[in-house]
Design a protein around this motif. Structure first.
Motif, PDB file in Angstrom:
ATOM      1  N   THR A  68       0.842  -1.189   0.000  1.00 10.08           N
ATOM      2  CA  THR A  68       0.000   0.000   0.000  1.00 10.08           C
ATOM      3  C   THR A  68       0.881   1.245   0.000  1.00 10.08           C
ATOM      4  N   LEU A  94       1.059   5.617  -1.887  1.00 13.26           N
ATOM      5  CA  LEU A  94       0.574   6.573  -2.877  1.00 13.26           C
ATOM      6  C   LEU A  94       0.871   6.125  -4.309  1.00 13.26           C
ATOM      7  N   SER A  95       0.131   6.654  -5.239  1.00 10.53           N
ATOM      8  CA  SER A  95       0.444   6.449  -6.652  1.00 10.53           C
ATOM      9  C   SER A  95       1.846   6.983  -6.920  1.00 10.53           C
ATOM     10  N   ARG A 102     -14.028   2.719  -4.018  1.00 12.29           N
ATOM     11  CA  ARG A 102     -12.693   2.329  -3.541  1.00 12.29           C
ATOM     12  C   ARG A 102     -12.803   1.228  -2.484  1.00 12.29           C
ATOM     13  N   ILE A 111      -3.310   1.121  -3.964  1.00 13.88           N
ATOM     14  CA  ILE A 111      -3.191   2.295  -3.101  1.00 13.88           C
ATOM     15  C   ILE A 111      -3.887   2.010  -1.782  1.00 13.88           C
ATOM     16  N   PRO A 132      -6.300   3.366   0.155  1.00  8.11           N
ATOM     17  CA  PRO A 132      -5.995   4.531   0.979  1.00  8.11           C
ATOM     18  C   PRO A 132      -6.595   4.540   2.379  1.00  8.11           C
ATOM     19  N   THR A 179      -6.089  10.366  -4.861  1.00  9.71           N
ATOM     20  CA  THR A 179      -5.457  10.176  -3.559  1.00  9.71           C
ATOM     21  C   THR A 179      -4.204  11.026  -3.421  1.00  9.71           C
ATOM     22  N   GLY A 180      -4.156  11.759  -2.321  1.00  8.24           N
ATOM     23  CA  GLY A 180      -3.006  12.614  -2.044  1.00  8.24           C
ATOM     24  C   GLY A 180      -3.211  14.049  -2.478  1.00  8.24           C
ATOM     25  N   TYR A 192      -5.039   9.917   1.989  1.00 13.62           N
ATOM     26  CA  TYR A 192      -4.369   8.620   2.123  1.00 13.62           C
ATOM     27  C   TYR A 192      -4.050   8.439   3.601  1.00 13.62           C
ATOM     28  N   GLU A 193      -4.586   7.388   4.187  1.00 14.68           N
ATOM     29  CA  GLU A 193      -4.362   7.098   5.600  1.00 14.68           C
ATOM     30  C   GLU A 193      -3.221   6.092   5.709  1.00 14.68           C
TER      31      GLU A 193
END
Length: 198
Positions: free
Chosen positions: A32, A34-35, A80, A106, A108, A158-159, A164-165
């Motif tokens: 997992t 970020l992109s 998602r 991802i 997230p 995401t981001g 994003y957790e």
């Protein structure tokens, strides 16, 4: 919708039988991050090394899954969550088949990853946090997604405009901006050996 008129059918050959035949335990390596963090690259490099060593393995990649099984899903929070739920169930089937499966998503949301974790026996779900600063991910931007998000061409990215957790207690953390792909592979395989997966 909950199905009521179905019953789980136990198979004659068990996960244990398959693992004994394979000569190693099965698990899911859940990458997992970020992109652009390097999830898919590292997951494939790990899978390649496992294959080279005779380990029964398979890679489930986020983009590839969205070409087929999850092509009906978008990128809303609900979609998602459903994306991750489905792939968690698929990963569970692969683990039941005796494989070491690497996933690159991802994923997230913390709650989604924990829901997937709950599907597996203790030690079978290995969360690999590919930690990379968003500035570096955006600099790499291999698919030009950040650029499109900044221009407003992609929503809920995401981001940028969707959170994003980061994992709080991942089994493995890889700082992909600080170590090489080869070093990341060694780190993951060392963990698998330490946990007697093979």
């Amino acid at each position: 919708m909950t199905q009521t008129n179905i019953t789980w059918h136990e198979t004659t050959i068990t996960k244990h039988d398959r693992c004994v035949q394979n000569g190693h335990r099965s698990c899911v390596l859940w990458f997992t991050g970020l992109s652009g963090s390097g999830k898919s690259t590292i997951a494939n490099a790990v899978s390649n090394e496992l294959y080279r060593q005779g380990i029964s393995e398979y890679v489930l990649d986020g983009d590839n899954i969205r070409h087929g099984l999850n092509k009906d899903l978008g990128f809303s929070e609900h979609d998602r969550t459903e994306n991750i739920r489905r792939i968690g169930e698929v990963a569970k089937l692969f683990v039941d088949s005796g494989k070491v499966v690497t996933t690159a998503f991802i994923s997230p949301f913390h709650s989604d990853r924990e829901q997937v974790r709950s599907l597996f026996a203790k030690g079978e779900f290995i969360e690999v946090f590919v930690d990379c600063p968003i500035e570096e991910c955006e600099r790499r931007d291999p698919k030009q997604l950040y650029a499109k998000a900044r221009r407003g061409e992609i929503r809920d990215f995401t981001g940028i405009d969707s959170p994003y957790e980061a994992p709080e207690h991942p089994e493995i953390t890889v700082r992909s901006d600080l170590i090489s792909i080869e070093e990341a592979v060694v780190k993951v395989l060392d963990y698998l050996r330490e946990k007697n997966i093979f």
